[in-house]
Design an enzyme around this catalytic site. Sequence first.
Site, mmCIF file in Angstrom:
data_model
loop_
_atom_site.group_PDB
_atom_site.id
_atom_site.type_symbol
_atom_site.label_atom_id
_atom_site.label_comp_id
_atom_site.label_asym_id
_atom_site.label_seq_id
_atom_site.Cartn_x
_atom_site.Cartn_y
_atom_site.Cartn_z
ATOM 1 N N HIS A 275 41.741 71.907 60.792
ATOM 2 C CA HIS A 275 42.527 72.500 60.394
ATOM 3 C C HIS A 275 42.287 74.107 60.605
ATOM 4 O O HIS A 275 42.947 74.985 61.001
ATOM 5 C CB HIS A 275 42.869 72.154 58.853
ATOM 6 C CG HIS A 275 43.302 71.009 58.338
ATOM 7 N ND1 HIS A 275 42.731 70.151 57.557
ATOM 8 C CD2 HIS A 275 44.471 70.154 58.803
ATOM 9 C CE1 HIS A 275 43.254 69.023 57.232
ATOM 10 N NE2 HIS A 275 44.314 69.150 58.105
ATOM 11 N N LYS B 274 51.797 60.866 48.431
ATOM 12 C CA LYS B 274 50.260 60.391 48.559
ATOM 13 C C LYS B 274 49.788 60.870 47.449
ATOM 14 O O LYS B 274 50.016 61.626 46.644
ATOM 15 C CB LYS B 274 49.653 61.210 49.688
ATOM 16 C CG LYS B 274 50.548 60.952 51.195
ATOM 17 C CD LYS B 274 49.513 61.915 52.320
ATOM 18 C CE LYS B 274 49.984 62.021 53.329
ATOM 19 N NZ LYS B 274 49.368 62.878 54.133
ATOM 20 N N ARG C 92 46.610 66.140 67.729
ATOM 21 C CA ARG C 92 45.173 65.514 68.022
ATOM 22 C C ARG C 92 45.261 64.580 69.089
ATOM 23 O O ARG C 92 44.476 64.619 70.078
ATOM 24 C CB ARG C 92 44.573 64.898 67.056
ATOM 25 C CG ARG C 92 44.184 65.575 65.775
ATOM 26 C CD ARG C 92 44.021 64.875 64.417
ATOM 27 N NE ARG C 92 45.047 64.692 63.836
ATOM 28 C CZ ARG C 92 45.389 64.096 62.731
ATOM 29 N NH1 ARG C 92 44.181 64.099 61.988
ATOM 30 N NH2 ARG C 92 46.485 63.950 61.928
ATOM 31 N N SER D 146 41.379 64.217 57.787
ATOM 32 C CA SER D 146 41.147 64.397 56.203
ATOM 33 C C SER D 146 40.741 63.050 55.501
ATOM 34 O O SER D 146 39.695 62.653 54.702
ATOM 35 C CB SER D 146 42.273 64.893 55.262
ATOM 36 O OG SER D 146 42.533 66.384 55.808
HETATM 37 P P1 ADP Z 1 49.899 65.743 56.690
HETATM 38 O O1 ADP Z 1 49.583 66.126 55.260
HETATM 39 O O2 ADP Z 1 51.128 66.249 57.282
HETATM 40 O O3 ADP Z 1 49.487 64.308 57.304
HETATM 41 P P2 ADP Z 1 47.291 67.230 57.408
HETATM 42 O O4 ADP Z 1 47.129 67.958 56.123
HETATM 43 O O5 ADP Z 1 46.276 66.371 57.503
HETATM 44 O O6 ADP Z 1 48.871 66.852 57.170
HETATM 45 O O7 ADP Z 1 47.403 68.152 58.424
HETATM 46 C C1 ADP Z 1 48.379 69.112 58.546
HETATM 47 C C2 ADP Z 1 48.508 69.613 60.213
HETATM 48 O O8 ADP Z 1 46.919 69.840 60.596
HETATM 49 C C3 ADP Z 1 49.179 68.531 60.907
HETATM 50 O O9 ADP Z 1 49.633 69.337 61.997
HETATM 51 C C4 ADP Z 1 47.949 67.969 61.758
HETATM 52 O O10 ADP Z 1 48.208 67.377 62.741
HETATM 53 C C5 ADP Z 1 46.687 69.080 61.796
HETATM 54 N N1 ADP Z 1 45.489 68.428 61.914
HETATM 55 C C6 ADP Z 1 44.773 67.734 61.029
HETATM 56 N N2 ADP Z 1 43.521 67.383 61.302
HETATM 57 C C7 ADP Z 1 43.492 68.054 62.493
HETATM 58 C C8 ADP Z 1 42.512 68.087 63.438
HETATM 59 N N3 ADP Z 1 41.130 67.508 63.493
HETATM 60 N N4 ADP Z 1 42.561 68.969 64.457
HETATM 61 C C9 ADP Z 1 43.533 70.049 64.385
HETATM 62 N N5 ADP Z 1 44.711 69.891 63.991
HETATM 63 C C10 ADP Z 1 44.675 68.782 62.898
#
Ligand code: ADP
Length: 167
Positions: A17, A41, A90, A128
């Site tokens: 992120h 969630k 990703r 995450s």
């Molecule tokens: P959500 O709650 O929508 O599942 P997350 O909080 O996990 O999303 O992630 C928010 C954004 O960050 C999404 O666009 C996701 O694709 C991106 N993201 C999550 N992990 C990574 C990573 N390792 N590298 C790049 N982008 C990421």
Amino acid sequence: MKRAVYPGSFDPITFGHLDIIERSAKMVDELVIAVLRNSAKNSLFSLEERVNMITELTKDLPNVKVESFDGLLVDYMSQIDANIIVRGLRAVTDFEYELQIAQMNHVLKDNAETIFLITNLKYSYLSSSLVKEIASYGGDISKFVPAQLMNRIYEKYNVNRENTYEQ
Ligand code: ADP
């Protein structure tokens, strides 16, 4: 003024992120990290905890703001006058879902444009949920999240790791 939102749960925020935040902040005038109040969630960290952690980690980026939102992203974007959505991609597995959401958001708000940043190769496996799973078993998460967050994550699982980082 080009204002973009980077929406997500960030439960917890990872190096993946943070990489997207640093790179997208350079492309716009203001980047608002919009932390989603997860209704569906069950989140590990409360909304306030997630906002505080991200604020602390992005304090040196002058055009980055951290806020929280509830409800439809497009409604929130209209409220704050933003029309760019930043998302990270990703792998192909992210693509189908992200494409659908981006198209849906464009229908709901016709000036909403989604920009996708391709994940840095070093973080393409990172999520995450995996960080939480590894932490719950007491595994080493130092390559996935900033050192300041490690103990906070382990504490949620009552894990006491030796050599944990000082806060
Ligand atoms: P959500 O709650 O929508 O599942 P997350 O909080 O996990 O999303 O992630 C928010 C954004 O960050 C999404 O666009 C996701 O694709 C991106 N993201 C999550 N992990 C990574 C990573 N390792 N590298 C790049 N982008 C990421």
